[in-house]
Design a protein around this motif. Structure first.
Motif, PDB file in Angstrom:
ATOM      1  N   ASP A  34     -12.309  86.987  65.597  1.00  0.00           N
ATOM      2  CA  ASP A  34     -12.528  86.528  66.973  1.00  0.00           C
ATOM      3  C   ASP A  34     -13.108  85.116  66.988  1.00  0.00           C
ATOM      4  O   ASP A  34     -12.669  84.254  67.761  1.00  0.00           O
ATOM      5  N   LEU A  35     -14.120  84.877  66.163  1.00  0.00           N
ATOM      6  CA  LEU A  35     -14.728  83.546  66.127  1.00  0.00           C
ATOM      7  C   LEU A  35     -13.777  82.518  65.533  1.00  0.00           C
ATOM      8  O   LEU A  35     -13.717  81.377  65.989  1.00  0.00           O
ATOM      9  N   LYS A  36     -13.045  82.922  64.507  1.00  0.00           N
ATOM     10  CA  LYS A  36     -12.104  81.993  63.874  1.00  0.00           C
ATOM     11  C   LYS A  36     -11.010  81.566  64.860  1.00  0.00           C
ATOM     12  O   LYS A  36     -10.655  80.386  64.939  1.00  0.00           O
ATOM     13  N   LYS A  37     -10.520  82.517  65.634  1.00  0.00           N
ATOM     14  CA  LYS A  37      -9.442  82.237  66.595  1.00  0.00           C
ATOM     15  C   LYS A  37      -9.901  81.299  67.703  1.00  0.00           C
ATOM     16  O   LYS A  37      -9.128  80.482  68.205  1.00  0.00           O
ATOM     17  N   ASN A  38     -11.180  81.388  68.078  1.00  0.00           N
ATOM     18  CA  ASN A  38     -11.680  80.605  69.208  1.00  0.00           C
ATOM     19  C   ASN A  38     -12.633  79.490  68.789  1.00  0.00           C
ATOM     20  O   ASN A  38     -13.321  78.915  69.633  1.00  0.00           O
ATOM     21  N   ALA A  39     -12.647  79.165  67.496  1.00  0.00           N
ATOM     22  CA  ALA A  39     -13.639  78.232  66.957  1.00  0.00           C
ATOM     23  C   ALA A  39     -13.629  76.877  67.651  1.00  0.00           C
ATOM     24  O   ALA A  39     -14.685  76.276  67.894  1.00  0.00           O
ATOM     25  N   ALA A  40     -12.445  76.381  67.987  1.00  0.00           N
ATOM     26  CA  ALA A  40     -12.345  75.049  68.588  1.00  0.00           C
ATOM     27  C   ALA A  40     -13.045  74.972  69.940  1.00  0.00           C
ATOM     28  O   ALA A  40     -13.498  73.892  70.352  1.00  0.00           O
ATOM     29  N   HIS A  41     -13.154  76.098  70.633  1.00  0.00           N
ATOM     30  CA  HIS A  41     -13.728  76.104  71.982  1.00  0.00           C
ATOM     31  C   HIS A  41     -15.172  76.607  72.008  1.00  0.00           C
ATOM     32  O   HIS A  41     -15.801  76.620  73.071  1.00  0.00           O
ATOM     33  N   LEU A  42     -15.675  77.026  70.855  1.00  0.00           N
ATOM     34  CA  LEU A  42     -17.024  77.576  70.799  1.00  0.00           C
ATOM     35  C   LEU A  42     -18.014  76.559  70.248  1.00  0.00           C
ATOM     36  O   LEU A  42     -17.656  75.707  69.440  1.00  0.00           O
ATOM     37  N   GLU A  43     -19.254  76.684  70.675  1.00  0.00           N
ATOM     38  CA  GLU A  43     -20.291  75.786  70.198  1.00  0.00           C
ATOM     39  C   GLU A  43     -20.772  76.195  68.814  1.00  0.00           C
ATOM     40  O   GLU A  43     -20.615  77.337  68.393  1.00  0.00           O
ATOM     41  N   ASP A  44     -21.366  75.228  68.128  1.00  0.00           N
ATOM     42  CA  ASP A  44     -22.022  75.498  66.865  1.00  0.00           C
ATOM     43  C   ASP A  44     -23.090  76.584  67.060  1.00  0.00           C
ATOM     44  O   ASP A  44     -23.743  76.636  68.109  1.00  0.00           O
ATOM     45  N   ALA A  45     -23.242  77.452  66.050  1.00  0.00           N
ATOM     46  CA  ALA A  45     -24.258  78.516  66.078  1.00  0.00           C
ATOM     47  C   ALA A  45     -24.007  79.530  67.195  1.00  0.00           C
ATOM     48  O   ALA A  45     -24.893  79.896  67.958  1.00  0.00           O
ATOM     49  N   THR A  46     -22.750  79.982  67.285  1.00  0.00           N
ATOM     50  CA  THR A  46     -22.367  81.054  68.201  1.00  0.00           C
ATOM     51  C   THR A  46     -22.355  82.378  67.449  1.00  0.00           C
ATOM     52  O   THR A  46     -21.842  82.461  66.322  1.00  0.00           O
ATOM     53  N   VAL A  47     -22.911  83.424  68.050  1.00  0.00           N
ATOM     54  CA  VAL A  47     -23.038  84.734  67.401  1.00  0.00           C
ATOM     55  C   VAL A  47     -22.244  85.781  68.194  1.00  0.00           C
ATOM     56  O   VAL A  47     -22.333  85.831  69.428  1.00  0.00           O
TER      57      VAL A  47
END
Length: 260
Positions: A34-47
């Motif tokens: 999930d995080l890998k798929k949306n990494a470009a749109h997520l902020e650093d240090a997202t849990v």
């Protein structure tokens, strides 16, 4: 009485300000994916934490059983500004932090099976999968994913003799909210001084110490060796006969030495 459900608000209330966002969801295939798929749109240090995973991943394509409400299935997305040569160190550090968390919370002293499995009394209680991504013109990403078996549960037949839970080994009340917060807050502290940390000192209580006899398991080879130390970049130094070698990705097991 411990809180048996994961509580997003409760975790956030105690969470380090290092983290930009934390979400608790009911079910997903894989928090890492999930995080890998949306990494470009997520902020650093997202849990991202899930009550259940239907396709939890381990190392080398293995699966990690993620029964609903029985464990902690958590991934952290980081966007490091340091050089990639520290990525292996961060991966090994994540396993050590999980050992520290278990020890601090339960009093149990786990074993860190190189590179990222955590054992109690020889059985696996947790595993970590770290994944990095480098794409031209994009910010590198590093995802730390871990699964920790907390409450008693039924494992598949092929895992019954090799898996365990914290509750199997501790009579104290266990609260997953406190456990995951402890891990995340420790990670936040260590991450910000990663280059100054001695992995060798931190890993020593968890049987990754100089002189420990081990068996090395590679894709096409298995051999005995002895731990000589951990290098600053996270590689494991081992002695094989008269030679000193470095391990990056092979797995090891602690070898029992017979005494008379």
């Amino acid at each position: 009485m411990p809180n048996l459900k994961l509580d997003e608000a409760l975790i956030l209330d105690q969470l380090s300000p290092f983290y930009s966002k934390l979400s608790v969801i009911q079910e997903t295939r894989s928090t890492n994916d999930d995080l890998k798929k949306n990494a470009a749109h997520l902020e650093d240090a997202t849990v991202l934490i899930s009550e259940k995973q239907t396709a939890g991943k381990g190392r080398n394509g293995r699966t990690f059983v993620s029964n609903e409400g029985k464990g902690i299935y958590c991934s952290i997305l980081l966007k490091p500004v340091f050089e990639p040569d520290l990525y292996l160190k961060l991966s090994i550090l994540s396993g050590i932090i999980l050992c520290e968390t278990i020890r601090q919370y339960t009093g149990l002293i786990p074993t860190l099976k190189w590179p990222n499995d955590v054992l109690i009394k020889g059985r696996k209680v947790a595993g970590i999968l770290c994944e990095s991504s480098f794409q031209s013109g994009k910010q590198p990403t590093f995802i730390i994913g871990f699964g920790l078996n907390v409450y008693l549960q039924d494992f598949p037949d092929d895992l019954k003799d090799i898996a365990t839970t914290l509750e199997d080994n501790s009579s104290m009340p266990l609260d997953r909210n406190e456990l995951v917060t402890e891990f995340l807050n420790r990670l936040a502290i260590y991450y910000q001084r990663l280059d100054k940390i001695s992995l060798e000192k931190m890993a020593a209580p968890y049987e990754l110490r100089t002189g420990t006899p081990i068996t090395v398991h590679g894709p096409k080879t298995t051999y005995d060796a002895t731990i000589e130390g951990i290098e600053d970049d996270g590689q494991l130094q081992i002695r094989v006969g008269d030679q000193i070698e470095s391990l990056i990705s092979y797995e090891i097991t602690i070898r029992e030495i017979e005494t008379e």
